[in-house]
Design a protein around this motif. Sequence first.
Motif, PDB file in Angstrom:
ATOM      1  N   SER A 175     -20.976 -13.149   8.493  1.00 33.62           N
ATOM      2  CA  SER A 175     -22.329 -12.692   8.866  1.00 33.62           C
ATOM      3  C   SER A 175     -22.266 -11.680   9.339  1.00 33.62           C
ATOM      4  O   SER A 175     -21.376 -10.573   9.261  1.00 33.62           O
ATOM      5  CB  SER A 175     -22.373 -13.455  10.562  1.00 33.62           C
ATOM      6  OG  SER A 175     -22.348 -14.818  10.473  1.00 33.62           O
ATOM      7  N   PRO A 176     -23.271 -11.126   8.489  1.00 31.58           N
ATOM      8  CA  PRO A 176     -24.147  -9.198   8.492  1.00 31.58           C
ATOM      9  C   PRO A 176     -24.258  -9.062   9.887  1.00 31.58           C
ATOM     10  O   PRO A 176     -24.537  -9.400  10.511  1.00 31.58           O
ATOM     11  CB  PRO A 176     -25.070  -9.041   7.377  1.00 31.58           C
ATOM     12  CG  PRO A 176     -25.848 -10.553   7.814  1.00 31.58           C
ATOM     13  CD  PRO A 176     -24.287 -11.278   8.401  1.00 31.58           C
ATOM     14  N   SER A 177     -22.848  -7.231   9.940  1.00 33.43           N
ATOM     15  CA  SER A 177     -23.036  -6.227  11.081  1.00 33.43           C
ATOM     16  C   SER A 177     -24.614  -6.200  11.070  1.00 33.43           C
ATOM     17  O   SER A 177     -25.459  -5.871  10.098  1.00 33.43           O
ATOM     18  CB  SER A 177     -21.854  -5.432  11.846  1.00 33.43           C
ATOM     19  OG  SER A 177     -22.210  -4.743  10.617  1.00 33.43           O
ATOM     20  N   LYS A 178     -25.221  -6.153  12.345  1.00 32.80           N
ATOM     21  CA  LYS A 178     -26.259  -4.805  12.349  1.00 32.80           C
ATOM     22  C   LYS A 178     -26.251  -3.914  11.572  1.00 32.80           C
ATOM     23  O   LYS A 178     -27.226  -3.288  11.110  1.00 32.80           O
ATOM     24  CB  LYS A 178     -26.913  -4.403  14.167  1.00 32.80           C
ATOM     25  CG  LYS A 178     -27.029  -6.017  15.154  1.00 32.80           C
ATOM     26  CD  LYS A 178     -27.889  -5.586  16.300  1.00 32.80           C
ATOM     27  CE  LYS A 178     -27.914  -6.782  17.070  1.00 32.80           C
ATOM     28  NZ  LYS A 178     -28.507  -6.424  18.439  1.00 32.80           N
ATOM     29  N   SER A 179     -24.782  -3.068  11.948  1.00 28.64           N
ATOM     30  CA  SER A 179     -25.735  -1.640  10.977  1.00 28.64           C
ATOM     31  C   SER A 179     -25.329  -1.849   9.427  1.00 28.64           C
ATOM     32  O   SER A 179     -25.771  -1.458   9.190  1.00 28.64           O
ATOM     33  CB  SER A 179     -24.076  -0.924  11.621  1.00 28.64           C
ATOM     34  OG  SER A 179     -22.961  -1.819  11.271  1.00 28.64           O
ATOM     35  N   GLU A 180     -23.768  -3.076   8.874  1.00 25.57           N
ATOM     36  CA  GLU A 180     -24.664  -3.576   7.635  1.00 25.57           C
ATOM     37  C   GLU A 180     -25.952  -3.851   7.390  1.00 25.57           C
ATOM     38  O   GLU A 180     -26.743  -3.458   6.500  1.00 25.57           O
ATOM     39  CB  GLU A 180     -24.054  -4.291   7.288  1.00 25.57           C
ATOM     40  CG  GLU A 180     -22.239  -4.422   7.435  1.00 25.57           C
ATOM     41  CD  GLU A 180     -21.667  -5.366   6.697  1.00 25.57           C
ATOM     42  OE1 GLU A 180     -20.403  -5.807   6.494  1.00 25.57           O
ATOM     43  OE2 GLU A 180     -21.972  -6.672   7.857  1.00 25.57           O
ATOM     44  N   LEU A 181     -26.987  -4.213   8.355  1.00 26.58           N
ATOM     45  CA  LEU A 181     -28.457  -4.830   8.158  1.00 26.58           C
ATOM     46  C   LEU A 181     -29.068  -3.279   7.670  1.00 26.58           C
ATOM     47  O   LEU A 181     -30.385  -3.079   7.238  1.00 26.58           O
ATOM     48  CB  LEU A 181     -28.595  -5.958   8.948  1.00 26.58           C
ATOM     49  CG  LEU A 181     -27.870  -7.123   8.873  1.00 26.58           C
ATOM     50  CD1 LEU A 181     -29.029  -7.841  10.229  1.00 26.58           C
ATOM     51  CD2 LEU A 181     -28.137  -7.527   7.604  1.00 26.58           C
ATOM     52  N   GLU A 182     -28.826  -2.575   8.827  1.00 27.94           N
ATOM     53  CA  GLU A 182     -29.754  -1.239   8.768  1.00 27.94           C
ATOM     54  C   GLU A 182     -29.557  -0.397   7.417  1.00 27.94           C
ATOM     55  O   GLU A 182     -30.440   0.048   6.300  1.00 27.94           O
ATOM     56  CB  GLU A 182     -29.265  -0.610   9.993  1.00 27.94           C
ATOM     57  CG  GLU A 182     -29.508  -1.078  10.995  1.00 27.94           C
ATOM     58  CD  GLU A 182     -31.013  -1.014  11.547  1.00 27.94           C
ATOM     59  OE1 GLU A 182     -32.186   0.107  11.084  1.00 27.94           O
ATOM     60  OE2 GLU A 182     -31.748  -2.200  11.601  1.00 27.94           O
ATOM     61  N   VAL A 183     -27.833   0.011   6.263  1.00 29.55           N
ATOM     62  CA  VAL A 183     -27.727   0.619   5.748  1.00 29.55           C
ATOM     63  C   VAL A 183     -28.641  -0.575   4.600  1.00 29.55           C
ATOM     64  O   VAL A 183     -29.291   0.069   3.975  1.00 29.55           O
ATOM     65  CB  VAL A 183     -26.581   0.141   5.131  1.00 29.55           C
ATOM     66  CG1 VAL A 183     -26.045   0.614   3.434  1.00 29.55           C
ATOM     67  CG2 VAL A 183     -25.492   0.822   6.666  1.00 29.55           C
ATOM     68  N   VAL A 184     -28.575  -1.784   4.633  1.00 35.95           N
ATOM     69  CA  VAL A 184     -29.424  -2.453   3.544  1.00 35.95           C
ATOM     70  C   VAL A 184     -30.963  -2.571   3.114  1.00 35.95           C
ATOM     71  O   VAL A 184     -31.510  -1.622   2.721  1.00 35.95           O
ATOM     72  CB  VAL A 184     -28.711  -4.023   3.112  1.00 35.95           C
ATOM     73  CG1 VAL A 184     -29.744  -4.715   2.198  1.00 35.95           C
ATOM     74  CG2 VAL A 184     -27.470  -4.469   3.107  1.00 35.95           C
ATOM     75  N   LYS A 185     -30.725  -2.139   4.868  1.00 35.78           N
ATOM     76  CA  LYS A 185     -32.644  -1.880   5.066  1.00 35.78           C
ATOM     77  C   LYS A 185     -33.089  -0.596   4.490  1.00 35.78           C
ATOM     78  O   LYS A 185     -34.823  -0.589   3.791  1.00 35.78           O
ATOM     79  CB  LYS A 185     -33.210  -2.274   6.344  1.00 35.78           C
ATOM     80  CG  LYS A 185     -33.051  -3.859   6.412  1.00 35.78           C
ATOM     81  CD  LYS A 185     -33.825  -3.724   7.575  1.00 35.78           C
ATOM     82  CE  LYS A 185     -33.363  -3.315   9.448  1.00 35.78           C
ATOM     83  NZ  LYS A 185     -33.668  -3.890  10.450  1.00 35.78           N
ATOM     84  N   SER A 186     -32.303   0.311   4.373  1.00 32.52           N
ATOM     85  CA  SER A 186     -32.305   1.698   4.411  1.00 32.52           C
ATOM     86  C   SER A 186     -32.406   1.162   2.510  1.00 32.52           C
ATOM     87  O   SER A 186     -33.434   2.756   2.086  1.00 32.52           O
ATOM     88  CB  SER A 186     -31.336   3.048   5.011  1.00 32.52           C
ATOM     89  OG  SER A 186     -31.748   2.615   5.967  1.00 32.52           O
ATOM     90  N   LYS A 187     -32.030   0.963   2.099  1.00 33.57           N
ATOM     91  CA  LYS A 187     -31.660   0.636   0.420  1.00 33.57           C
ATOM     92  C   LYS A 187     -32.587   0.141  -0.408  1.00 33.57           C
ATOM     93  O   LYS A 187     -33.156   0.993  -0.865  1.00 33.57           O
ATOM     94  CB  LYS A 187     -30.156   0.642   0.001  1.00 33.57           C
ATOM     95  CG  LYS A 187     -28.956   1.016   0.396  1.00 33.57           C
ATOM     96  CD  LYS A 187     -27.967  -0.007  -0.077  1.00 33.57           C
ATOM     97  CE  LYS A 187     -28.262   0.988  -1.921  1.00 33.57           C
ATOM     98  NZ  LYS A 187     -26.579   0.788  -2.823  1.00 33.57           N
ATOM     99  N   ILE A 188     -33.090  -0.898   0.882  1.00 32.66           N
ATOM    100  CA  ILE A 188     -34.440  -1.414  -0.031  1.00 32.66           C
ATOM    101  C   ILE A 188     -35.847  -0.646  -0.012  1.00 32.66           C
ATOM    102  O   ILE A 188     -36.471  -1.075  -0.620  1.00 32.66           O
ATOM    103  CB  ILE A 188     -34.709  -2.544   1.025  1.00 32.66           C
ATOM    104  CG1 ILE A 188     -33.888  -3.716   0.509  1.00 32.66           C
ATOM    105  CG2 ILE A 188     -36.153  -3.548   1.105  1.00 32.66           C
ATOM    106  CD1 ILE A 188     -33.363  -4.774   1.683  1.00 32.66           C
ATOM    107  N   LYS A 189     -35.577   0.274   1.251  1.00 31.78           N
ATOM    108  CA  LYS A 189     -36.803   0.623   1.383  1.00 31.78           C
ATOM    109  C   LYS A 189     -37.109   2.360   0.252  1.00 31.78           C
ATOM    110  O   LYS A 189     -38.102   2.508  -0.566  1.00 31.78           O
ATOM    111  CB  LYS A 189     -36.865   1.306   3.246  1.00 31.78           C
ATOM    112  CG  LYS A 189     -37.626  -0.001   4.210  1.00 31.78           C
ATOM    113  CD  LYS A 189     -36.991   1.554   5.580  1.00 31.78           C
ATOM    114  CE  LYS A 189     -38.107   0.449   6.355  1.00 31.78           C
ATOM    115  NZ  LYS A 189     -37.535   1.276   7.975  1.00 31.78           N
ATOM    116  N   ALA A 190     -35.714   2.441   0.011  1.00 35.68           N
ATOM    117  CA  ALA A 190     -36.084   3.815  -0.990  1.00 35.68           C
ATOM    118  C   ALA A 190     -36.141   3.670  -2.159  1.00 35.68           C
ATOM    119  O   ALA A 190     -36.545   3.903  -3.292  1.00 35.68           O
ATOM    120  CB  ALA A 190     -33.608   3.889  -0.412  1.00 35.68           C
ATOM    121  N   SER A 191     -35.350   2.086  -2.248  1.00 35.73           N
ATOM    122  CA  SER A 191     -36.312   1.525  -3.572  1.00 35.73           C
ATOM    123  C   SER A 191     -37.443   0.728  -3.871  1.00 35.73           C
ATOM    124  O   SER A 191     -37.709   0.598  -4.730  1.00 35.73           O
ATOM    125  CB  SER A 191     -35.332   0.217  -4.368  1.00 35.73           C
ATOM    126  OG  SER A 191     -34.106   0.372  -3.740  1.00 35.73           O
TER     127      SER A 191
END
Length: 411
Positions: free
Chosen positions: A347-363
């Motif tokens: 299960s992904p942690s909140k911090s891991e999800l925030e990193v991925v969301k940032s990458k998605i936004k930057a893409s």
Amino acid sequence: MEEEELLGIIAQMPRETDHWDFKREWYKQDDKGSMLADIINFVNTAHHDDCYIIIGVDEETQKIVGVEDNEYTLNRQQLQDYLRKIPFAQNWYPETDVERFNVEGHKVDVITIFNSDNIPIFLTREVKRKGTPLKPGIIYARSSDSNAPSDRSVSDEQMERLWKKRFRLDVSVYDRYQYLLKHPNEWTKIISNAGRENFIYTKDPNFVIKSGELREDKNLHYESFAMSEFNIRIYRFQIELYYGQTVIRDDFDVPLDDGSYEIVVPMVGYIYLGGEHEPRSYTYYLKDDFPYLLTQFINSFNGKPHWRANWEKVEEDVVIFQNESEHKYYEELFKKMYVDENRDKLSPSKSELEVVKSKIKASGWRKIDGDLDRLASQLMKEHKVVQAIKKLQEEKRMIAEDRTASLDFSN
């Protein structure tokens, strides 16, 4: 060799085939020529599988006797050093391995003779052994459970099968394609008038690979296999494999790292855990299948030597299996290890999800691309499965290294 495969072969004693042979003990120091004869005969087989010499098994009594008291054992390096000194034609020698297994309280050694298309092999000078020496120029080959006679080459019919194997004329067009992709130096790259890359196999122009157009209907995706990239939004281009005028396969080619290297879209696996557990998806390559072979093939032409450094990013995001058998093995092992007590580790942690969301936004994410939280969760869940399977692979690799280290290196 997997232990399960070894036990399955031993269970068939005293039956021997053109895939394996049983030996009670290691070959004596003054009779390595007999070992060489066995290896040559197994290399020159018409099938496309590895072969095995299983030592420490008495086929007459059908009992495991072990190699504990054998004084002539060889390890992998010692066997390879011996073969390198043999006068093989074309200075090519068989690739082998030596592994040790514990079976019924005894140590059993297995010599693996890896499959090769570089056949038939033969000697350029005579090699002594007990009995009739091995002669130069004679083609020795294994048929069923027997080696070829020591004084003459195999029959014309068997020789024809060996040559067909060498040039992959005994397999389907798909198998030939997979084989040819491993030899990019035998292909010619041509740029079409439209600026697209085409590849032609120089020895048979029926084999042609054509790069196609950008597939608008397959684009604007965010994929977990690009998680280590700065831009995880991918663009897919059609790639088609022709034989003559017929398209026998098509895939999608994806430029990464601003086009400095490319990969063919990996396969997607689904692991069904049963009960109320949700299926877990992940991406993977099989080393003997088209997506992996095409990826290696295409990048061998791009003239950008640093692509192999970028390939390390792909290896972080995609599981790489040797073959389908290994793929099934690790999926089953994953089920055993993570369906219950270790399930929370997936299960992904909140911090891991925030990193991925940032990458998605930057893409370049937009609201029309879908719910950001759900997208980030899906990508991270797939990435977690990849990490878990890679950990299982690493643990098994370390066990295999320990097993190899347990061999007697004193000889």
